[in-house]
Structures are given as C-alpha cells and as structure tokens.
Motif scaffolding. Structure first.
Motif, PDB file in Angstrom:
ATOM      1  N   SER A  98      54.839  29.767  56.178  1.00  0.00           N
ATOM      2  CA  SER A  98      53.571  30.502  56.092  1.00  0.00           C
ATOM      3  C   SER A  98      52.385  29.569  56.274  1.00  0.00           C
ATOM      4  CB  SER A  98      53.472  31.226  54.751  1.00  0.00           C
ATOM      5  OG  SER A  98      54.462  32.215  54.655  1.00  0.00           O
ATOM      6  N   ILE A  99      52.480  28.396  55.694  1.00  0.00           N
ATOM      7  CA  ILE A  99      51.396  27.422  55.866  1.00  0.00           C
ATOM      8  C   ILE A  99      51.325  26.984  57.328  1.00  0.00           C
ATOM      9  CG2 ILE A  99      50.670  25.065  55.295  1.00  0.00           C
ATOM     10  CD1 ILE A  99      51.619  25.669  52.412  1.00  0.00           C
ATOM     11  N   ALA A 100      52.484  26.698  57.927  1.00  0.00           N
ATOM     12  CA  ALA A 100      52.503  26.283  59.330  1.00  0.00           C
ATOM     13  C   ALA A 100      51.980  27.402  60.238  1.00  0.00           C
ATOM     14  CB  ALA A 100      53.926  25.890  59.738  1.00  0.00           C
ATOM     15  N   TRP A 101      52.393  28.653  59.959  1.00  0.00           N
ATOM     16  CA  TRP A 101      51.917  29.787  60.774  1.00  0.00           C
ATOM     17  C   TRP A 101      50.400  29.893  60.677  1.00  0.00           C
ATOM     18  CZ3 TRP A 101      54.909  33.248  63.692  1.00  0.00           C
ATOM     19  CH2 TRP A 101      54.183  34.272  64.286  1.00  0.00           C
ATOM     20  N   GLY A 102      49.876  29.782  59.477  1.00  0.00           N
ATOM     21  CA  GLY A 102      48.430  29.855  59.294  1.00  0.00           C
ATOM     22  C   GLY A 102      47.688  28.785  60.073  1.00  0.00           C
ATOM     23  N   MET A 103      48.287  27.593  60.130  1.00  0.00           N
ATOM     24  CA  MET A 103      47.663  26.507  60.886  1.00  0.00           C
ATOM     25  C   MET A 103      47.607  26.840  62.376  1.00  0.00           C
ATOM     26  SD  MET A 103      49.483  23.270  59.016  1.00  0.00           S
ATOM     27  CE  MET A 103      48.865  22.081  60.205  1.00  0.00           C
ATOM     28  N   GLY A 153      44.133  28.808  62.393  1.00  0.00           N
ATOM     29  CA  GLY A 153      43.313  27.618  62.203  1.00  0.00           C
ATOM     30  C   GLY A 153      43.202  27.158  60.756  1.00  0.00           C
ATOM     31  N   TYR A 154      44.132  27.606  59.912  1.00  0.00           N
ATOM     32  CA  TYR A 154      44.138  27.216  58.494  1.00  0.00           C
ATOM     33  C   TYR A 154      44.359  25.722  58.367  1.00  0.00           C
ATOM     34  CZ  TYR A 154      45.976  26.879  53.721  1.00  0.00           C
ATOM     35  OH  TYR A 154      46.208  26.516  52.431  1.00  0.00           O
ATOM     36  N   ARG A 155      43.622  25.085  57.477  1.00  0.00           N
ATOM     37  CA  ARG A 155      43.727  23.642  57.260  1.00  0.00           C
ATOM     38  C   ARG A 155      44.252  23.396  55.846  1.00  0.00           C
ATOM     39  NH1 ARG A 155      43.899  21.438  61.831  1.00  0.00           N
ATOM     40  NH2 ARG A 155      43.045  19.488  61.112  1.00  0.00           N
ATOM     41  N   PRO A 156      45.562  23.134  55.695  1.00  0.00           N
ATOM     42  CA  PRO A 156      46.105  22.912  54.350  1.00  0.00           C
ATOM     43  C   PRO A 156      45.590  21.603  53.767  1.00  0.00           C
ATOM     44  CG  PRO A 156      47.764  22.407  55.993  1.00  0.00           C
ATOM     45  CD  PRO A 156      46.579  22.998  56.721  1.00  0.00           C
ATOM     46  N   ASP A 157      45.414  21.604  52.453  1.00  0.00           N
ATOM     47  CA  ASP A 157      45.047  20.353  51.795  1.00  0.00           C
ATOM     48  C   ASP A 157      46.316  19.678  51.279  1.00  0.00           C
ATOM     49  OD1 ASP A 157      45.731  21.575  49.340  1.00  0.00           O
ATOM     50  OD2 ASP A 157      43.657  22.043  48.850  1.00  0.00           O
ATOM     51  N   ARG A 158      46.162  18.538  50.641  1.00  0.00           N
ATOM     52  CA  ARG A 158      47.335  17.772  50.200  1.00  0.00           C
ATOM     53  C   ARG A 158      48.167  18.534  49.185  1.00  0.00           C
ATOM     54  NH1 ARG A 158      43.845  13.227  47.073  1.00  0.00           N
ATOM     55  NH2 ARG A 158      43.178  14.579  45.366  1.00  0.00           N
ATOM     56  N   TYR A 159      47.545  19.412  48.420  1.00  0.00           N
ATOM     57  CA  TYR A 159      48.289  20.197  47.436  1.00  0.00           C
ATOM     58  C   TYR A 159      49.125  21.280  48.117  1.00  0.00           C
ATOM     59  CZ  TYR A 159      45.129  17.702  44.397  1.00  0.00           C
ATOM     60  OH  TYR A 159      44.432  16.711  43.764  1.00  0.00           O
ATOM     61  N   ASP A 160      48.594  21.866  49.169  1.00  0.00           N
ATOM     62  CA  ASP A 160      49.372  22.814  49.960  1.00  0.00           C
ATOM     63  C   ASP A 160      50.612  22.133  50.541  1.00  0.00           C
ATOM     64  OD1 ASP A 160      47.475  24.924  49.645  1.00  0.00           O
ATOM     65  OD2 ASP A 160      46.323  24.176  51.361  1.00  0.00           O
ATOM     66  N   VAL A 161      50.401  20.972  51.133  1.00  0.00           N
ATOM     67  CA  VAL A 161      51.504  20.234  51.755  1.00  0.00           C
ATOM     68  C   VAL A 161      52.515  19.795  50.702  1.00  0.00           C
ATOM     69  CG1 VAL A 161      52.107  18.157  53.056  1.00  0.00           C
ATOM     70  CG2 VAL A 161      50.096  19.511  53.717  1.00  0.00           C
ATOM     71  N   THR A 162      52.030  19.278  49.588  1.00  0.00           N
ATOM     72  CA  THR A 162      52.935  18.852  48.512  1.00  0.00           C
ATOM     73  C   THR A 162      53.744  20.034  47.974  1.00  0.00           C
ATOM     74  OG1 THR A 162      51.443  17.063  47.889  1.00  0.00           O
ATOM     75  CG2 THR A 162      53.058  17.757  46.227  1.00  0.00           C
ATOM     76  N   GLY A 163      53.090  21.140  47.753  1.00  0.00           N
ATOM     77  CA  GLY A 163      53.786  22.327  47.271  1.00  0.00           C
ATOM     78  C   GLY A 163      54.844  22.802  48.250  1.00  0.00           C
ATOM     79  N   ALA A 164      54.512  22.798  49.541  1.00  0.00           N
ATOM     80  CA  ALA A 164      55.480  23.222  50.562  1.00  0.00           C
ATOM     81  C   ALA A 164      56.681  22.282  50.595  1.00  0.00           C
ATOM     82  CB  ALA A 164      54.809  23.282  51.929  1.00  0.00           C
ATOM     83  N   LEU A 165      56.439  20.991  50.471  1.00  0.00           N
ATOM     84  CA  LEU A 165      57.550  20.034  50.450  1.00  0.00           C
ATOM     85  C   LEU A 165      58.434  20.227  49.226  1.00  0.00           C
ATOM     86  CD1 LEU A 165      55.721  16.842  51.760  1.00  0.00           C
ATOM     87  CD2 LEU A 165      57.399  18.258  52.994  1.00  0.00           C
ATOM     88  N   ILE A 166      57.829  20.523  48.093  1.00  0.00           N
ATOM     89  CA  ILE A 166      58.611  20.810  46.885  1.00  0.00           C
ATOM     90  C   ILE A 166      59.468  22.054  47.100  1.00  0.00           C
ATOM     91  CG2 ILE A 166      58.434  21.584  44.471  1.00  0.00           C
ATOM     92  CD1 ILE A 166      55.940  19.695  44.279  1.00  0.00           C
TER      93      ILE A 166
END
Length: 111
Positions: A74-79, A83-96
């Motif tokens: 979902s984060i990747a699709w939004g990007m 044009g969604y720009r995830p922050d480090r917490y988005d990326v960290t959460g997705a990796l978890i």
C-alpha cells in the motif's frame, strides 16, 4: 512450494487487492465512474482467487502473513500512483510488517 513462488503470489495478490481498492476509490472519490468501480470489484475478486494458490492450507495464516505484504504494498502503491512520500516511520513500520509476514509464513514448523 518455494519461498520465491509464495512471495510472487503475495505480490500478485497485493496488486489485485490494492489496485482494486484504488480503482474503487478513483471511481467513487475521484468521480471516474462505474467502469472504474466495476474493474476494482473484479480485481478484488481476483485477489481472493490468488490467495487460494498459496501452499499453506490455513486460511488464517495465509491472510495474516499477507497483511504484511498489504501494508508495504500500500505504501509502495501510494508512492507510484499518488506521489505519496513515506517518512522513516512508514518505511520502518512496513519493514516490521514484512518481517512479521516472513515469520508467520516461512518459519520452520514440525509438521
């Protein structure tokens, strides 16, 4: 079934589910009409079919593991789509979430 095939099925399922939901969103929220909504509903149905192709017979396990893929996808699709720009917490959460998916789906089990 190999881990690579299983992961590929999760990615395909994510494309159908996230893409289907996005199409419905576009049809309703962006006023693009019933064709977009119908295409989204069809894609969502195909997501359900693809999920059945996983090797594990436990519906709960497959869907729980898929949840991690859904979050990251979902984060990747939004990007890509919006044009969604995830922050480090988005990326960290997705990796978890992806780590949780791997544990749920691919941990060695004694059966």
């Amino acid at each position: 079934m190999s881990v690579a095939r299983s992961v590929s099925l999760f990615v395909l399922a994510a494309l159908f589910e996230i893409g289907g939901a996005w199409l419905v969103w576009q049809g309703i929220r962006e006023h693009k009409g019933w064709i977009w909504i119908g295409a989204g509903v069809l894609a969502l149905g195909l997501y359900g079919v693809v999920a059945t192709w996983q090797h594990d017979d436990d519906f709960g396990r497959v869907l729980a593991a898929y949840g991690g893929v859904f979050v990251a996808g979902s984060i990747a699709w939004g990007m890509v789509a919006d044009g969604y720009r995830p922050d480090r917490y988005d990326v960290t959460g997705a990796l978890i979430c992806l780590a949780g998916m791997a544990v749920i789906m691919y941990a060695p089990r004694g059966h």
